[in-house]
Design an enzyme around this catalytic site. Structure first.
Site, PDB file in Angstrom:
ATOM      1  N   THR A 186       0.841  -1.191   0.000  1.00 64.91           N
ATOM      2  CA  THR A 186       0.000   0.000   0.000  1.00 64.91           C
ATOM      3  C   THR A 186       0.877   1.242   0.000  1.00 64.91           C
ATOM      4  O   THR A 186       1.905   1.282   0.669  1.00 64.91           O
ATOM      5  CB  THR A 186      -0.935   0.025   1.222  1.00 64.91           C
ATOM      6  N   GLU A 331      -4.559  -2.835   4.901  1.00 60.38           N
ATOM      7  CA  GLU A 331      -4.101  -3.416   6.173  1.00 60.38           C
ATOM      8  C   GLU A 331      -5.185  -4.227   6.876  1.00 60.38           C
ATOM      9  O   GLU A 331      -4.931  -4.893   7.868  1.00 60.38           O
ATOM     10  CB  GLU A 331      -3.643  -2.284   7.123  1.00 60.38           C
ATOM     11  N   LYS A 443      -5.971  10.546  -2.046  1.00 56.12           N
ATOM     12  CA  LYS A 443      -6.585   9.406  -2.731  1.00 56.12           C
ATOM     13  C   LYS A 443      -7.383   9.893  -3.934  1.00 56.12           C
ATOM     14  O   LYS A 443      -8.380  10.580  -3.785  1.00 56.12           O
ATOM     15  CB  LYS A 443      -7.471   8.624  -1.782  1.00 56.12           C
ATOM     16  N   TRP A 448      -3.775   5.751  -4.378  1.00 53.45           N
ATOM     17  CA  TRP A 448      -3.003   6.680  -3.564  1.00 53.45           C
ATOM     18  C   TRP A 448      -2.013   7.485  -4.392  1.00 53.45           C
ATOM     19  O   TRP A 448      -1.411   6.968  -5.330  1.00 53.45           O
ATOM     20  CB  TRP A 448      -2.214   5.932  -2.485  1.00 53.45           C
TER      21      TRP A 448
HETATM   22  P1  AMP Z   1      -6.562   1.279   0.755  1.00 56.04           P
HETATM   23  O1  AMP Z   1      -5.570   0.697   1.666  1.00 56.04           O
HETATM   24  O2  AMP Z   1      -6.002   1.701  -0.556  1.00 56.04           O
HETATM   25  O3  AMP Z   1      -7.764   0.401   0.611  1.00 56.04           O
HETATM   26  O4  AMP Z   1      -7.085   2.637   1.410  1.00 56.04           O
HETATM   27  C1  AMP Z   1      -7.649   2.668   2.688  1.00 56.04           C
HETATM   28  C2  AMP Z   1      -8.045   4.078   3.034  1.00 56.04           C
HETATM   29  O5  AMP Z   1      -9.003   4.571   2.091  1.00 56.04           O
HETATM   30  C3  AMP Z   1      -8.704   4.241   4.372  1.00 56.04           C
HETATM   31  O6  AMP Z   1      -7.772   4.310   5.431  1.00 56.04           O
HETATM   32  C4  AMP Z   1      -9.465   5.541   4.180  1.00 56.04           C
HETATM   33  O7  AMP Z   1      -8.611   6.660   4.322  1.00 56.04           O
HETATM   34  C5  AMP Z   1      -9.912   5.445   2.741  1.00 56.04           C
HETATM   35  N1  AMP Z   1     -11.263   4.865   2.641  1.00 56.04           N
HETATM   36  C6  AMP Z   1     -11.601   3.587   2.382  1.00 56.04           C
HETATM   37  N2  AMP Z   1     -12.943   3.443   2.341  1.00 56.04           N
HETATM   38  C7  AMP Z   1     -13.473   4.657   2.613  1.00 56.04           C
HETATM   39  C8  AMP Z   1     -14.806   5.157   2.727  1.00 56.04           C
HETATM   40  N3  AMP Z   1     -15.873   4.399   2.539  1.00 56.04           N
HETATM   41  N4  AMP Z   1     -14.945   6.463   3.038  1.00 56.04           N
HETATM   42  C9  AMP Z   1     -13.882   7.273   3.218  1.00 56.04           C
HETATM   43  N5  AMP Z   1     -12.601   6.864   3.097  1.00 56.04           N
HETATM   44  C10 AMP Z   1     -12.397   5.573   2.801  1.00 56.04           C
END
Ligand code: AMP
Length: 546
Positions: A186, A331, A443, A448
């Site tokens: 990630t 994670e 994001k 990212w």
């Molecule tokens: P990833 O590891 O790429 O799946 O990203 C995870 C991160 O995406 C989380 O820690 C949040 O900051 C953001 N995220 C994931 N789902 C949501 C959601 N439904 N609403 C707002 N932020 C989200």
């Protein structure tokens, strides 16, 4: 006294064995990179996965070896999910949207031994092949007829040749359920990308939880089309869930535009889909402008970024498709919370129900969560108090892969909890809402962008004294990077010159959408840039791309 039940390790191969035996006739349909629609059954998937497991042995892959993929959602990628993990090696799904330099860094860090890739990524693989240190074999995921006529990749292997030459007899080995199964890096953290190494046990437990009615609610009668890529936290676990419940799977391959997706939804009778908000924007725009319908789709899981309320309304009111707003992280394998109604919430007015759905939802069993204030103490679940969100559970990362700094668990007063970097409230019914983010990343369309990487490039420009990169709201991509710059005295640097300076240094889509020049960037007591102040200051900044 121990219980007297059978001891059976929770292994990913057991999902495939179950799917073949109990749902052998169920279909998997894939739109392939080659352009055709491919269909076969779970029985075929199982047989070809066994052949691939034998092929991996012949390539010298040993237990725990990392096997990389750069691939879209499709049946061959799914075969690798089972063949690699099932045989005791580690499936490492690489993100092809990253810059070649990052892909090399990640493949080297993981010490990948073999790389399987879809033909769409041939140019990327040709660029990285001479640079990666440990990859011994490159395999194009196609048949002989579609193999590239020439390629700079030495001894390029053909996926279908490997399958054809291998026996379909393979006994899936039994081993400790805590054995590593798959690896996903990630960039949603500061510093270099970090590897999250899942185990067979964590994956199986996550799969049970994901399928539950108040989670993704999956059944044998479902037709599931994961738009979320298989290189994004295992397509949110759906390739495992489908085998567990016997649901039909439909894979969209590289065609993620609204028209191609809608065609598949309709032709295959898709009932459930999953993806980030940006994807649904394209799909909804296509459906609305062509006056189309969703005749079979009943619900869709939206996560990865906050789901805009207008999108929920369009899906639910115009198309009868229920939205399940979910929150998770690489994670967390990834599911943490899903927003399904409790009875008291379902009984609310329409306005009240939408207010609930705008939240990220309740923790599924297996995930415990809490919010913590600045003093390190837990905050009340009153729907008002906002604090750092911490989680723990059997599918939450313990430590990142190969990092000397075991930081996730070493947090004063919160040992044993993973700090998510999200800021949230939790209401008295246990519904969590993300209100902010404490981690310094951006994001965009579910992917990212490393703000620090962008700042480092700007700082390398001879006319820049200080640079800060922050996320600004964007109607299509949710967030896009804005660069805030202090020039060195008497310099004439322009926005265009600075943006041009990014060419070739990062993936093109990472380039900041705008640059603003300021006299000073607010600094904290330790000299750290106060990004939250900047985010507040530029909250209303309108990007030229918006
Ligand atoms: P990833 O590891 O790429 O799946 O990203 C995870 C991160 O995406 C989380 O820690 C949040 O900051 C953001 N995220 C994931 N789902 C949501 C959601 N439904 N609403 C707002 N932020 C989200």
């Amino acid at each position: 006294m121990n219980g007297l039940m059978m001891q059976q390790p929770l292994l990913i191969s057991s999902l495939l064995i179950h799917a073949e035996r109990h749902h052998g006739e169920q279909e998997i349909v894939s739109r392939r990179v080659e352009g055709d629609i491919h269909r076969y059954t779970f029985a075929d998937l199982a047989a070809r996965s066994r052949r691939m497991a034998n092929a991996l042995v012949s390539l010298g892959v040993k237990p725990s070896d990392r096997v990389g993929t750069l691939a879209w959602n499709g049946h061959r990628h799914m075969e690798l999910y089972y063949a690699v993990s099932g045989s005791g090696a580690v499936l490492h799904t690489l993100n092809p949207r990253l810059h070649a330099d990052q892909v090399v860094w990640i493949a080297d860090h993981a010490e990948d031994q073999v790389l399987f890739f879809d033909l769409s990524f041939l140019p990327l693989v040709e660029a990285i092949a001479p640079r990666v240190k440990t990859i011994r074999h490159f395999v194009a995921m196609t048949d002989r007829a579609h193999m590239p006529a020439q390629s700079s990749i030495p001894a390029l292997l053909c996926y279908e040749d490997l399958i054809a030459d291998a026996s379909d007899t393979f006994a899936w080995p039994e081993f400790d359920e805590n054995t590593a199964s798959s690896l996903c890096y990630t960039s949603g953290t500061t510093g270099n990308p970090k590897g999250v190494l899942y185990s067979h046990r964590s994956t199986l437990l996550h799969t049970f939880a994901a399928a539950l009615p108040d989670a993704l609610n999956c059944a044998a009668s479902d037709v599931i089309l994961p738009v979320v890529p298989m290189f994004h936290v295992n397509a949110w676990g759906l390739p495992y869930v489908a085998c567990m419940v016997g649901a039909k799977l439909v894979y969209p391959g590289p065609a993620l535009d609204g028209k191609s997706l809608h065609e598949l939804f309709e032709s295959e009778g898709v009932t459930l889909s999953a993806g980030v908000p940006t994807v649904w924007q394209g799909l909804l725009a296509h459906v609305e402008s062509n006056d189309l319908k969703f005749s079979t789709m009943r619900r869709t899981i939206i996560g990865g970024s906050a789901c805009p309320p207008a999108m929920m309304r369009t899906f639910q009111e115009r198309h009868g498709v229920a939205v399940l707003h979910a929150w998770g992280m690489t994670e967390l394998s990834p599911i943490g919370t899903v927003c399904s109604f409790k009875p008291a919430q379902r009984a609310l007015s329409e306005h009240g129900r939408y207010a609930v759905q705008a939240k990220q939802g309740r923790a599924v069993f297996g995930i415990d969560m809490k919010i913590v204030g600045e003093d390190g103490h837990e905050l009340p679940w009153d729907g008002q108090s906002s604090g750092d969100l911490y989680v723990r559970g059997p599918w939450v990362v313990g430590h990142y892969f190969r990092m000397a700094d075991k930081s996730p668990l070493v947090v004063t007063g919160n040992k044993g909890w993973f700090p998510t970097g999200d800021v949230a409230t939790i209401d008295p019914l246990g519904t969590m809402q993300i209100t902010d983010r404490s981690k310094d990343v951006i994001k965009s369309g579910g992917e990212w962008i490393g703000s620090i990487d962008l700042e480092n490039v700007a700082m390398a420009h001879p006319q820049v004294a200080m640079a800060a990169c922050i996320a600004v709201a964007h109607p299509k991509w949710d967030e896009r990077p804005l660069l805030v710059v202090v020039k060195k005295p008497d310099q004439t640097l322009t926005r265009e010159e600075l943006l041009a300076f990014y060419d070739g240094k990062i993936a093109r889509w990472w380039t900041p959408d705008d640059v603003v020049f300021v006299d000073a960037i607010p600094l904290g007591a330790t000299g750290k840039m106060l990004k939250n102040k900047l985010r507040e200051q530029f909250k209303e900044h309108r990007l030229p791309t918006a």
